[in-house]
Structure formats: structure tokens, C-alpha cells
Write a protein that holds these residues in place. Sequence first.
Motif, PDB file in Angstrom:
ATOM      1  N   ASP A 282       0.954  -1.183  -0.017  1.00  0.00           N
ATOM      2  CA  ASP A 282       0.004   0.051   0.085  1.00  0.00           C
ATOM      3  C   ASP A 282       0.856   1.325   0.002  1.00  0.00           C
ATOM      4  OD1 ASP A 282      -2.320  -1.549   0.007  1.00  0.00           O
ATOM      5  OD2 ASP A 282      -2.475  -1.578   2.226  1.00  0.00           O
ATOM      6  N   ASP A 283       2.021   1.020   0.711  1.00  0.00           N
ATOM      7  CA  ASP A 283       3.043   2.421   0.788  1.00  0.00           C
ATOM      8  C   ASP A 283       3.574   2.601  -0.726  1.00  0.00           C
ATOM      9  OD1 ASP A 283       2.778   3.282   3.338  1.00  0.00           O
ATOM     10  OD2 ASP A 283       4.362   1.559   3.944  1.00  0.00           O
ATOM     11  N   LEU A 284       3.800   1.471  -1.452  1.00  0.00           N
ATOM     12  CA  LEU A 284       4.161   1.687  -2.854  1.00  0.00           C
ATOM     13  C   LEU A 284       3.091   2.332  -3.572  1.00  0.00           C
ATOM     14  CD1 LEU A 284       5.816  -1.825  -3.237  1.00  0.00           C
ATOM     15  CD2 LEU A 284       6.977   0.322  -2.618  1.00  0.00           C
ATOM     16  N   ILE A 285       1.788   1.823  -3.596  1.00  0.00           N
ATOM     17  CA  ILE A 285       1.018   2.563  -4.303  1.00  0.00           C
ATOM     18  C   ILE A 285       0.746   4.047  -3.964  1.00  0.00           C
ATOM     19  CG2 ILE A 285      -1.590   2.579  -4.531  1.00  0.00           C
ATOM     20  CD1 ILE A 285      -1.742  -0.547  -4.014  1.00  0.00           C
ATOM     21  N   VAL A 286       0.613   4.459  -2.668  1.00  0.00           N
ATOM     22  CA  VAL A 286       0.821   5.825  -2.233  1.00  0.00           C
ATOM     23  C   VAL A 286       1.522   6.395  -2.732  1.00  0.00           C
ATOM     24  CG1 VAL A 286       1.109   7.415  -0.564  1.00  0.00           C
ATOM     25  CG2 VAL A 286      -0.360   5.378   0.016  1.00  0.00           C
ATOM     26  N   GLY A 287       2.926   5.921  -2.804  1.00  0.00           N
ATOM     27  CA  GLY A 287       4.276   6.465  -3.329  1.00  0.00           C
ATOM     28  C   GLY A 287       4.202   6.725  -5.024  1.00  0.00           C
ATOM     29  N   LEU A 288       3.283   5.918  -5.629  1.00  0.00           N
ATOM     30  CA  LEU A 288       3.325   6.036  -7.124  1.00  0.00           C
ATOM     31  C   LEU A 288       2.252   6.944  -7.295  1.00  0.00           C
ATOM     32  CD1 LEU A 288       3.030   4.523 -10.023  1.00  0.00           C
ATOM     33  CD2 LEU A 288       1.392   3.289  -8.940  1.00  0.00           C
ATOM     34  N   LEU A 289       1.020   7.208  -6.643  1.00  0.00           N
ATOM     35  CA  LEU A 289       0.130   8.103  -6.813  1.00  0.00           C
ATOM     36  C   LEU A 289       0.566   9.412  -6.656  1.00  0.00           C
ATOM     37  CD1 LEU A 289      -3.095   6.535  -5.042  1.00  0.00           C
ATOM     38  CD2 LEU A 289      -2.568   7.008  -7.600  1.00  0.00           C
ATOM     39  N   VAL A 290       1.487   9.733  -5.524  1.00  0.00           N
ATOM     40  CA  VAL A 290       2.186  11.065  -5.237  1.00  0.00           C
ATOM     41  C   VAL A 290       3.158  11.263  -6.417  1.00  0.00           C
ATOM     42  CG1 VAL A 290       3.822  12.224  -3.744  1.00  0.00           C
ATOM     43  CG2 VAL A 290       1.857  10.809  -2.949  1.00  0.00           C
ATOM     44  N   GLY A 291       4.008  10.342  -6.813  1.00  0.00           N
ATOM     45  CA  GLY A 291       4.881  10.389  -8.100  1.00  0.00           C
ATOM     46  C   GLY A 291       4.184  10.857  -9.218  1.00  0.00           C
ATOM     47  N   LEU A 292       2.918  10.321  -9.511  1.00  0.00           N
ATOM     48  CA  LEU A 292       2.190  10.746 -10.712  1.00  0.00           C
ATOM     49  C   LEU A 292       1.489  12.113 -10.532  1.00  0.00           C
ATOM     50  CD1 LEU A 292       0.268   7.522 -11.187  1.00  0.00           C
ATOM     51  CD2 LEU A 292       2.175   8.380 -12.934  1.00  0.00           C
ATOM     52  N   ALA A 293       1.238  12.462  -9.509  1.00  0.00           N
ATOM     53  CA  ALA A 293       0.493  13.800  -9.106  1.00  0.00           C
ATOM     54  C   ALA A 293       1.962  14.849  -9.228  1.00  0.00           C
ATOM     55  CB  ALA A 293       0.159  13.938  -7.808  1.00  0.00           C
ATOM     56  N   CYS A 294       3.103  14.545  -8.893  1.00  0.00           N
ATOM     57  CA  CYS A 294       4.162  15.523  -8.974  1.00  0.00           C
ATOM     58  C   CYS A 294       4.622  15.531 -10.537  1.00  0.00           C
ATOM     59  CB  CYS A 294       5.334  14.979  -8.075  1.00  0.00           C
ATOM     60  SG  CYS A 294       5.213  15.002  -6.271  1.00  0.00           S
ATOM     61  N   SER A 295       4.400  14.479 -11.308  1.00  0.00           N
ATOM     62  CA  SER A 295       4.724  14.319 -12.640  1.00  0.00           C
ATOM     63  C   SER A 295       3.710  15.104 -13.675  1.00  0.00           C
ATOM     64  CB  SER A 295       4.882  12.968 -13.029  1.00  0.00           C
ATOM     65  OG  SER A 295       5.850  12.310 -12.506  1.00  0.00           O
ATOM     66  N   ILE A 296       2.594  15.529 -12.777  1.00  0.00           N
ATOM     67  CA  ILE A 296       1.576  16.560 -13.503  1.00  0.00           C
ATOM     68  C   ILE A 296       2.351  18.138 -13.129  1.00  0.00           C
ATOM     69  CG2 ILE A 296      -0.723  17.074 -13.910  1.00  0.00           C
ATOM     70  CD1 ILE A 296      -1.254  14.222 -13.275  1.00  0.00           C
ATOM     71  N   LYS A 297       2.030  18.279 -12.007  1.00  0.00           N
ATOM     72  CA  LYS A 297       2.357  19.596 -11.191  1.00  0.00           C
ATOM     73  C   LYS A 297       3.236  19.370 -10.070  1.00  0.00           C
ATOM     74  CE  LYS A 297      -0.178  23.203 -11.590  1.00  0.00           C
ATOM     75  NZ  LYS A 297      -1.293  24.116 -11.484  1.00  0.00           N
ATOM     76  N   ILE A 298       4.598  20.111 -10.314  1.00  0.00           N
ATOM     77  CA  ILE A 298       5.398  19.673  -9.032  1.00  0.00           C
ATOM     78  C   ILE A 298       5.118  20.301  -7.721  1.00  0.00           C
ATOM     79  CG2 ILE A 298       6.561  21.824  -9.356  1.00  0.00           C
ATOM     80  CD1 ILE A 298       8.285  18.261  -8.900  1.00  0.00           C
ATOM     81  N   SER A 299       4.059  21.070  -7.864  1.00  0.00           N
ATOM     82  CA  SER A 299       3.479  21.559  -6.492  1.00  0.00           C
ATOM     83  C   SER A 299       2.870  20.337  -5.524  1.00  0.00           C
ATOM     84  CB  SER A 299       2.593  22.737  -6.777  1.00  0.00           C
ATOM     85  OG  SER A 299       1.590  22.173  -7.644  1.00  0.00           O
ATOM     86  N   ALA A 300       2.527  19.452  -6.146  1.00  0.00           N
ATOM     87  CA  ALA A 300       2.088  18.310  -5.547  1.00  0.00           C
ATOM     88  C   ALA A 300       3.105  17.539  -4.413  1.00  0.00           C
ATOM     89  CB  ALA A 300       1.582  17.042  -6.495  1.00  0.00           C
ATOM     90  N   ALA A 301       4.213  18.142  -4.624  1.00  0.00           N
ATOM     91  CA  ALA A 301       5.163  17.536  -3.797  1.00  0.00           C
ATOM     92  C   ALA A 301       4.817  17.763  -1.969  1.00  0.00           C
ATOM     93  CB  ALA A 301       6.562  18.283  -3.762  1.00  0.00           C
ATOM     94  N   LEU A 302       3.880  18.916  -1.966  1.00  0.00           N
ATOM     95  CA  LEU A 302       3.437  19.154  -0.771  1.00  0.00           C
ATOM     96  C   LEU A 302       2.748  17.850  -0.048  1.00  0.00           C
ATOM     97  CD1 LEU A 302       2.307  22.896  -1.169  1.00  0.00           C
ATOM     98  CD2 LEU A 302       4.438  21.670   0.254  1.00  0.00           C
ATOM     99  N   LEU A 303       1.898  17.120  -1.033  1.00  0.00           N
ATOM    100  CA  LEU A 303       1.165  15.958  -0.593  1.00  0.00           C
ATOM    101  C   LEU A 303       2.111  14.974  -0.119  1.00  0.00           C
ATOM    102  CD1 LEU A 303      -1.524  14.244  -0.805  1.00  0.00           C
ATOM    103  CD2 LEU A 303      -0.851  13.789  -3.252  1.00  0.00           C
ATOM    104  N   GLY A 304       3.278  14.802  -0.747  1.00  0.00           N
ATOM    105  CA  GLY A 304       4.221  13.908  -0.206  1.00  0.00           C
ATOM    106  C   GLY A 304       4.772  14.165   0.971  1.00  0.00           C
TER     107      GLY A 304
END
Length: 469
Positions: A282-304
Motif C-alpha cells: 500500500d505504501d508503494l501505491i501511495v508513492g506511485l500516486l504521489v509521484g504521478l501527481a508531481c509528474s503533472i504539477k511539481i507543487s504536488a510535492a506538498l502532498l508527499g
Amino acid sequence: MPPSLSPAPWREDAAEAREPSFAPVFPTSLDWALLQWLCYRALTRPRVAVSVSAASIVLLVLVGAGAPNNNTLGMALPLPLLGPMSALVSTTVTTAAVLLSGLGLVGLLGAHSSGWRPSPRRLFAAGAVTVAVITNLTPVGSSDTASYAAYGRIAALGGDPYVITPGQLGGDYAHLVSHTWLATASVYGPVATWLQAAAAQIGGHRPWLTVWLLMLANGAAFLATGYVLIRTAADPVRAGLLWVANPLLMVVLVAGGHLDTIVAALAVCAVHCARNYARPRDDLIVGLLVGLACSIKISAALLGIALLWPLLRERAWGRVARQGLSGAFVLAAGYSWYGTHALAPLSAASHLVAMPSLWWVVQKLGQVTIGRMGTSAAIGIVWPVLALALAWLIHRRMSPKAPPSVAVFIALTFAWILAAPWSMPWYSAVVWVMVALLPRCSMVRWLILTTTALALVHDSVGHDWSWLG
């Protein structure tokens, strides 16, 4: 209800779950306070609130159907047109739509806090119909979709959108892009570029078709997010009002076709997976989703950062490593496709100052006193400090019953929107999706005010304030 979409475990009782009152708290006189109270009571009647919200959508549709005008792209999408509107009419109607959408949302939430409980299915159906109409209209309030289409066309032709600008592309695509962005390479991540390229591959030499496909994808993401929220939020009705049936988001987010919608969808999925953690994968899935979000807009790093914060405090080093490394791997893999030069436009964009804004006034005054370079450096130092201070204050006002990661994310992103020199109303999408998860949040009234205020000065496709440059 499927276990994968089980409600949030932080449900509060009915009395506590009610939205805090939106009634005025600082009356200047007894008569003025009485007038405000009467207006608020009238606005929070369900029929009045729904009518005001519907009126805002009708006005928005009129602007989109009256393209091209001062508040839309210079093109037309499938729905029948009313004929071009004058700049004065389109600006007036758009302003009225923004104001009524904010008032309508206040009324809807106030009615809900007073006991109104519409069916979540009806809220979703109303939102779906509205989205279906808006996504078939010319984008209103922003030229971002034209930039998306141009970057996608560059990529579809085999070019590098992180080097080639829309102005260099030329043709009908460049004609739609705001003059402010003609000489700007893409500041969006590789996943965003691939989505844009896929739409442009289908659209070909027809920019209207590319824009239309991007609008449809954005609308689908918006509705999917609304479905997840209604199925997982502590209060499904409130979640529906704050997202899928939110007239303010229809005006500033859906009508503009912004990528922030997809980032918000990934964010809510990541939070859902993190809170329902059962196995290391599940942690890997969370990391995947955060990585995808950051790969759209880098500001999603705040989510991570927000998701890692409670794990760091608990010293759950294994989970920190899995989430952090998987997210970093996705982000690095995406950017490696184009190379590190794809980060260069982000560095240039970090020095932008929105106009009109308080930072724009500071910038102009600073250029006269300490020079352009000194002013840019000073702003670059001051605003992050201000954002952190605001985040601390916002976090202190959050309910202690809110999940730590959600509270931290709301505090960080809302503070960023308030303090950053470049801030647009659609940036608030990630905050809206988080407050919709909670049974209550004291920040909602300020979020409505902030989003509405930003929309009033920036929902104009960049035309109204070009003279200030």
C-alpha cells in the motif's frame, strides 16, 4: 459498501459534524448586523441557495456559448453559439457568475448545517449534468487549455515542449495561446505532457478538437473524484456540496479545464490508500500516486510531505522509505524521458509575480528602490517564510480529530496559495478535495473567500489586466 471505499474512520457525531456558521462575526452596528443576518437566513434556505447556484451556472454557460469573447478562448466547441459577446458584457456576466457561485456555495453549506440533507446521488447527478454541459463549451476564465494543447502538439510532432515554445510552434495552436505564454516552455510534468500529446495526436491540425478532448478528460476526472469523495468521506452530503455540486469549482476549475483537477483526483486516492494501510505494498501505491501527481504539477510535492509527516513523527522508517523511494522513482523515471533540462522552465516560473496582486505592488516599488534583481531575491526569500508562518497558524486552527496528514496538507497548500507571488484560483482544487473528506473544517469560509477573490481578478483569460504589464 465495498471495503476499498469504506467511509473515513474519523466520523464525528451529527452535532459536531455541522459546518461552522457562515454568519457575520464582526458587525459594525446593530442595523448592519441585522441586515446581514436577514440576508444570510434568506440565502441559506435550500431553494434560494440552489437557485443562486443555478443562476451562476447559467451565466457561466452564457459566457461559454457566447465565445469568442474577452473571457473565453478565441474558438468554439460543439454546443450552439449565441454569437460573440462584447468585452464589457462577457466581463460583467463572468464577474456575476463568480460572485453568485460563491454566494450559492455559502447558502448550500449553510442550509446543510441547518439540517438540509439532499441525496448524495442527486448531488452527483446534478454535478454530472452540469459538467457534461460545461465541458462541451469553450473554456471560460483561463487560456491554460490552449497552452496544454500547444505543448501537446509540440510533443505529438516529435518536438520537446520544454525547449520549444508555443510561439515557435506557430499556426492555429499558437493563435489560441495567451500572448503572456507564447514564449514560455512547458512548466508541467512529463505525465501532463503525455496526456496533452495524446489529445493532440487525435486532434491533429484541429486545435479545437484537442482542447475539447482535454476538457472532456478534465470533466471525467472531476466526476471520478466526486464519486470517490461521496463514497469515502465522513459526510457524503457535505462532500458532494464541496466538490461535485460546488458551483464555485464549476466556474473556476471545470470551466477552465485545469490540470489541477487530475492532481486533486490523485491526491484523494493517495490519502485514501494511506489511511487504509494494510500491507507494505500500500505504501508503494501511495508513492506511485504521489509521484504521478508531481509528474503533472511539481507543487504536488506538498502532498508527499504531508503524507510522510505523521510517519516521520512515528519513526515508521520502513513506510517512509517505501513511500519516498517509490514516489521519487516515478518522478525521476518521468523526467528522465526528457532530461533534466525539463526542470529549467520551473526555475524561470518561480520568479513570476501575478498581477494584480499585493506582490505585484511590492515588485514595482522594489524595482524603483533596490532594483529588479534585488527585489526578485527579496521576494524569493520572504514569501516562503510567510507561507510557513501561515501554515503554522492554519494548522493550529484545524480540528484535532482531523487526520494529521490531511491537516498538514491543507495547512501547507492553503498557506502556499495565500503567500505565493503567483497564485491562481484553480490552485485551490487540492485544498477543496481535502476539506471535503472531513466532517467539518473551520477553513471552509476562508477558502470560499480566497477562491472567489482570486477568481474575480484572474478569471479573464489574461485579457483584463494585460495593460498593467
